[in-house]
Motif scaffolding. Sequence first.
Motif, mmCIF file in Angstrom:
data_model
loop_
_atom_site.group_PDB
_atom_site.id
_atom_site.type_symbol
_atom_site.label_atom_id
_atom_site.label_comp_id
_atom_site.label_asym_id
_atom_site.label_seq_id
_atom_site.Cartn_x
_atom_site.Cartn_y
_atom_site.Cartn_z
ATOM 1 N N LYS A 4 1.043 -1.088 0.101
ATOM 2 C CA LYS A 4 0.005 -0.012 0.062
ATOM 3 C C LYS A 4 0.835 1.205 -0.041
ATOM 4 O O LYS A 4 1.190 1.813 1.086
ATOM 5 N N SER A 41 -10.610 -3.409 5.147
ATOM 6 C CA SER A 41 -10.160 -2.562 6.223
ATOM 7 C C SER A 41 -9.395 -2.837 7.518
ATOM 8 O O SER A 41 -10.176 -3.811 8.198
ATOM 9 N N TRP A 44 -8.182 -0.433 12.647
ATOM 10 C CA TRP A 44 -7.240 0.688 13.107
ATOM 11 C C TRP A 44 -8.122 1.937 13.540
ATOM 12 O O TRP A 44 -7.930 2.887 12.463
ATOM 13 N N ILE A 74 -4.417 6.260 11.752
ATOM 14 C CA ILE A 74 -5.238 6.180 10.667
ATOM 15 C C ILE A 74 -6.709 6.537 10.810
ATOM 16 O O ILE A 74 -7.541 5.890 11.644
ATOM 17 N N TRP A 77 -10.308 5.235 6.492
ATOM 18 C CA TRP A 77 -10.078 4.414 5.584
ATOM 19 C C TRP A 77 -10.662 4.454 4.254
ATOM 20 O O TRP A 77 -12.020 4.427 4.227
ATOM 21 N N ASN A 78 -10.095 4.222 3.262
ATOM 22 C CA ASN A 78 -10.689 4.169 1.918
ATOM 23 C C ASN A 78 -10.876 2.672 1.471
ATOM 24 O O ASN A 78 -9.965 2.286 0.984
ATOM 25 N N GLU A 83 -6.704 1.762 1.257
ATOM 26 C CA GLU A 83 -5.488 2.708 1.729
ATOM 27 C C GLU A 83 -6.190 3.936 2.608
ATOM 28 O O GLU A 83 -7.424 4.189 2.314
ATOM 29 N N PRO A 84 -5.571 4.472 3.577
ATOM 30 C CA PRO A 84 -6.246 5.566 4.198
ATOM 31 C C PRO A 84 -6.233 6.863 3.676
ATOM 32 O O PRO A 84 -5.365 7.214 2.742
ATOM 33 N N SER A 122 1.604 -1.975 3.611
ATOM 34 C CA SER A 122 1.080 -3.004 4.868
ATOM 35 C C SER A 122 1.561 -4.403 4.641
ATOM 36 O O SER A 122 2.001 -4.858 3.323
#
Length: 304
Positions: A4, A41, A44, A74, A77-78, A83-84, A122
């Motif tokens: 990521k 996700s 986090w 974080i 989250w997307n 990814e954040p 990640s």
Amino acid sequence: MTQKLLLALPAALSLAACGGGGDDEATTTPAQAQYSYTTSSPNWTTTLPANLSVYAEQDGTNVTSSQKVANVDIKQWNATRGEPDQVDIQIDGEVITLTYDPATQLTSGTHDGKTYYFSYLSNTQRNSNQTETVAAQVQIIVGDANTLTVSGIAQGVIGFETPDSVVTAATGTANYSGGGNILYLTANAWEMSATQANFAVDFNNSTISGAIQVDDPVGPSQTRPNTYTFATISVPQTALTGNGFSAQPTVTVNNPGTNTYTFSNETINGTFYGDSSDVLAGTLSADYTANGTAGVAVGNYMAN
């Protein structure tokens, strides 16, 4: 392992992909899951302590180091990108919000006239046919994406740490392999090396040893040779403490080229992540000189 990568600066600023798949033969006592089993996700939702190494800064006159970064959070989250979209970092007690810009593909924010860029790599593991995010390498760069200048850098790891009790109860041996980056910062320049990391853990005797092979340092516009013959960072047999270790490695420069490198005050640490010590990750730092010019080196690694 899933990559990521958020920092869309040129390749010389990118995190190197970790190798994976060490032969983990350790037997561990199951622990209660510290993260959600999901492909979209990681769980986090709270601030995670960031095991960051020294934060190196340059001002055109000298280079200094300190422990400035306290936490990485974080925030948003997307699931589509995996990814954040928002990350908060805490530096010197102040929270700086970094957000993702689809146009530039950079995650960044400004504070006191400085721009902070965030990148993320990640590490996922599969348990019971589910994908779980265990840990992530993070890199925070203070600089300018257009001019490729860097005035500050921090390397670190965030994630869900293996409980001390699980590491203590583990038996057998395990080999971990992966990689990371080292950034070298002097008063008015910077370079970067990719690394390959290999560690052997004896859970019966609670010890770890290993070595990190370092690629040639290159500048922002240079191509990495990917030969990993520049130097070797040797970690002596070291006792595990809690869920990780800390040691003073030896740096041996194998192929200095036309330059003269010396290293001192070397440190490395590592922490196990995941329910069963699935991942070993940590940071390293050292003072160094190259052709008599003093600098600070900071890096991180992550291994399966």
